[in-house]
Design a protein around this motif. Structure first.
Motif, mmCIF file in Angstrom:
data_model
loop_
_atom_site.group_PDB
_atom_site.id
_atom_site.type_symbol
_atom_site.label_atom_id
_atom_site.label_comp_id
_atom_site.label_asym_id
_atom_site.label_seq_id
_atom_site.Cartn_x
_atom_site.Cartn_y
_atom_site.Cartn_z
ATOM 1 N N LYS A 96 0.830 -1.204 0.000
ATOM 2 C CA LYS A 96 0.000 0.000 0.000
ATOM 3 C C LYS A 96 0.861 1.250 0.000
ATOM 4 O O LYS A 96 1.907 1.294 0.623
ATOM 5 N N TRP A 98 0.570 5.559 0.416
ATOM 6 C CA TRP A 98 -0.187 6.785 0.659
ATOM 7 C C TRP A 98 0.705 7.944 0.261
ATOM 8 O O TRP A 98 1.790 8.099 0.824
ATOM 9 N N ILE B 456 3.728 7.271 2.522
ATOM 10 C CA ILE B 456 3.839 6.154 3.453
ATOM 11 C C ILE B 456 3.644 4.902 2.624
ATOM 12 O O ILE B 456 2.792 4.886 1.738
ATOM 13 N N SER B 457 4.401 3.883 2.888
ATOM 14 C CA SER B 457 4.113 2.635 2.200
ATOM 15 C C SER B 457 4.128 1.495 3.199
ATOM 16 O O SER B 457 4.797 1.558 4.232
ATOM 17 N N VAL B 489 3.132 1.837 12.978
ATOM 18 C CA VAL B 489 2.063 2.466 12.213
ATOM 19 C C VAL B 489 1.563 3.735 12.904
ATOM 20 O O VAL B 489 1.261 4.734 12.253
ATOM 21 N N ALA B 492 3.697 6.542 11.892
ATOM 22 C CA ALA B 492 3.449 6.897 10.491
ATOM 23 C C ALA B 492 2.186 7.747 10.386
ATOM 24 O O ALA B 492 2.155 8.773 9.702
ATOM 25 N N THR B 493 1.142 7.336 11.092
ATOM 26 C CA THR B 493 -0.115 8.075 11.035
ATOM 27 C C THR B 493 0.047 9.466 11.626
ATOM 28 O O THR B 493 -0.396 10.460 11.051
ATOM 29 N N HIS B 496 1.897 11.653 9.312
ATOM 30 C CA HIS B 496 1.045 12.106 8.215
ATOM 31 C C HIS B 496 0.165 13.276 8.666
ATOM 32 O O HIS B 496 0.064 14.290 7.989
#
Lengths: 162, 512
Positions: A96, A98, B456-457, B489, B492-493, B496
């Motif tokens: 995925k 973003w 983000i990957s 994660v 990452a969030t 963002h």
């Protein structure tokens, strides 16, 4: 990462359009293979080439199967969102991605339509920044044109330090 | 309308000769007797090209002019195809002044104004220019870039107010900005720094193969021994010779290393005023470099394995400077490659008051280590496959292939474990800071407003481990991509979301 689901999806017709182009790709791939096999047979190429061709065929078959199921999942995975400040894209089946691009950094916006997209009345939007380019593939023609205009309007805003 | 200095012609001829000397040697000296068609006709072709180039260099000079008006350079060139370009001063990112030996002979210098426009020809280079005129041009550009900056400055002040800790002293007042005399020198290397640097630069290691070659040469002068004696005996017999050679070789190597370092890093001065950073360097080839603080896109502190042992680091500026500009033996973006760690932090704080090297960075969770170790190394698989197939003999060892494979494997995994150990990250107010790397570690710092794109990957495996990879893009030429892998994660969030708050610092203006 599920808390940041973006607003918009692509046109549902994208699946069909992608499927057709995948099928065309597969057919071309098999034709090329067939020609190679014929050449191999006709000119009696060394044995190892035959093995490579068989391996290639196996790979092509697997790839073809994947290509046929890919459009559905890719469509499911695709989301985008555009507001005054950012373009956000998220996509990918196994991996995925973003992507977030500030609109002020966008340098050019264009729409594109190949023959297959035309059949389904779809358009692709291409957004280029200083060092990268991103595409929102397969939007409804109306949506695409509107989005392009919106983007162009937003992109007039530039940051001071440039 | 101004023409470039007439000696530009000579300089270009000198450059041309320098660049083609090897080809000339090959064609007319080394392969003099060869009648292979490539050399045979190559000689004629070469002569034609040389004659044409020489004519062209002289001829084109008459068609190249420059002028400036209203804070913009207008350049004209071209004999057959006329080419006009205009470059506003405000687009100039940095200035490089180089005085090579050629320039020294004539008491001249060269000056390059680099821009960050998207054109191919985006730099204005005065290859040969009198020192006086160079100073004049520099003043011309510098003084006038300060004015439109005021908006930038406000933006900066607003940005830094968020930190609170920003000292007022460092915040430049636009009114006193014209005062370019207020340069402060922040760093000049001491003797001790230079010694450390020369031992570290390890350029003299290049001497080892030469040493081997020398030994082979001398062997033929040694008394002939019975051929059956074998290699080992010969080796032992000439032990004293080896020792002598090693000692002499190391001495020469050290001498060369030290001189090289002294020449490159001997005269070195990092200074700044309110708006610009200046770097003066070089003993033989002098160079001067200046960049506006606003145009610095980020910072990089690199530490190789050896440097980490001695506690030195290299600080680099991320900017749109073309890193492979001609003749410069030193990386233009590098502040100084051998800075003591604490001094590096101090220097950053002094030069770029907006940036802080913060402590208290977070480390990766243990699961990130597992995923790093689990990830197959395609490079190793391919290399091992190739080694298995070719089974090369090294030092006459038949089993060399799997030894190399094992060494490679260990090397890769040590790097991965070190990468896990080194990886750290922190996001504060408007600044991001992360560190990663195996044997060589890199700390990267930039401001939110300078990040022009992020992504983000998350691969399938990463999803299972609940981690993701981040990457950011900064302006540079080409763009500067930074990334950090296998962060939780949650981070990452939040990263963002942090990025989506960019408008806190960024000021916009509308293009009609």
């Amino acid at each position: 990462m599920n808390d940041s689901v973006l607003e918009n999806k692509l046109s549902p017709r994208a699946q069909k359009a992608w499927l057709i182009s995948e099928v065309i790709g597969i057919v071309i791939g098999f034709i090329v293979l067939a020609v190679l096999f014929w050449l191999d047979f006709h000119f009696a190429w060394p044995v190892w080439i035959g093995w490579i061709l068989i391996a290639l065929t196996a790979y092509t078959v697997l790839d073809a199967v994947w290509s046929l199921i890919k459009p559905k999942y890719l469509y499911e995975s695709w989301r985008y969102q555009v507001d005054e400040e950012y373009i956000q894209l998220s996509y990918g089946i196994l991996k995925k991605e973003w992507v977030t691009v500030p609109i002020a950094k966008v340098q050019s916006i264009s729409t594109r339509q190949g023959p297959i997209l035309r059949i389904y009345q779809l358009r692709e939007i291409k957004v280029e920044t200083m060092g990268s380019s991103h595409a929102i593939p397969a939007l409804d023609e109306q949506v695409a044109i509107q989005l392009k205009d919106t983007l162009a309007e937003y992109a007039k805003l530039k940051e001071v330090d440039e | 309308m101004m023409r470039y200095h007439p000696l530009t012609i000579l300089y270009r001829i000198y450059q041309f000769v320098k660049n083609n000397l090897i080809i000339a040697l090959l064609l007319f000296v080394i392969k003099r007797d060869s009648d292979f068609w490539l050399f045979e006709y190559g000689r004629y072709a070469f002569l034609v090209i040389v004659v044409w180039r020489l004519i062209y260099i002289v001829w084109s000079w008459f068609y190249e002019t420059y002028e400036w008006e209203e804070r913009t350079f207008y350049l004209k060139e071209g004999i057959f195809t006329k080419n006009t370009s205009s470059i506003p001063f405000s687009k100039i990112q940095n200035v490089t002044r180089q005085t090579t030996i050629f320039h020294k002979v004539f008491r001249l210098t060269s000056i390059t104004f680099e821009t960050a426009m998207d054109g191919v020809d985006d730099a204005i280079t005065f290859e040969v220019v009198s020192k006086k005129h160079a100073d004049f041009l520099l003043k011309l550009v510098e003084v006038q870039t300060t004015e439109p900056d005021e908006t930038n400055l406000k933006e900066n002040q607003e940005g830094t107010e968020l930190d609170g800790s920003e000292s007022d002293v460092e915040n430049p007042d636009p009114k006193i900005k014209q005062d370019n005399e207020s340069k402060v020198v922040h760093f000049t290397p001491t003797k001790r720094d230079l010694w450390k640097a020369s031992f570290l630069s390890f350029s003299y290691l290049a001497f080892i193969p030469l040493l081997g070659g020398l030994f082979d040469e001398i062997q033929s002068f040694l008394p002939e021994e019975k051929e059956l004696d074998g290699l080992l005996d010969q080796f032992l017999a000439s032990k004293w010779l080896i020792l002598l050679l090693v000692v002499v070789g190391v001495a020469i190597a050290v001498a060369i290393g030290v001189t090289r370092t002294m020449i490159r890093y001997g005269k070195y001065e990092i200074s700044s005023n309110n708006t610009h950073i200046f770097i003066n360097r070089g003993v033989l080839n002098e160079s001067y470099f200046s960049i506006e603080k606003q145009k610095v896109q980020g910072l990089e502190i690199t530490q190789s394995f050896l440097k980490r042992i001695v506690g030195l680091a290299e600080v680099k500026l991320v900017s749109s400077v073309n890193p492979n500009s001609e003749q410069s033996a030193v990386d233009v973006n590098s502040l100084y490659p051998f800075l003591p760690m604490n001094q590096a932090h101090e220097l950053i704080q002094q030069l770029l008051p907006g940036y802080h090297v913060e402590s208290g960075m977070k480390r990766l969770p243990r699961k990130s280590l597992w995923i790093k170790l689990l990830r197959p190394s395609w490079f190793w698989l391919l290399a091992t496959g190739a080694l298995f197939y070719f089974k090369p003999r090294v030092f006459g060892l038949e089993s060399a292939w799997w030894i190399i494979s094992v060494i490679l494997f260990v090397w890769i995994y040590i790097n991965r474990i070190l990468d896990y150990v080194h990886t750290q990250y922190l996001v504060t107010n408007d600044q991001l800071q992360w560190r990663r790397g195996g044997l060589t570690s890199r700390l990267f710092i930039t401001k939110r407003q300078k990040v022009i794109e992020m992504s983000i990957s998350q691969s399938f495996v990463q999803k299972k481990f609940h981690v993701a990879s981040l990457s950011t893009v900064n302006r540079s030429s080409p763009i500067h991509v930074e990334g950090i892998e296998d962060v939780p994660v949650e981070f990452a969030t939040s990263f963002h979301n942090w990025y989506l708050e960019r408008h806190d610092e960024v000021q916009y203006h509308h293009i009609p």
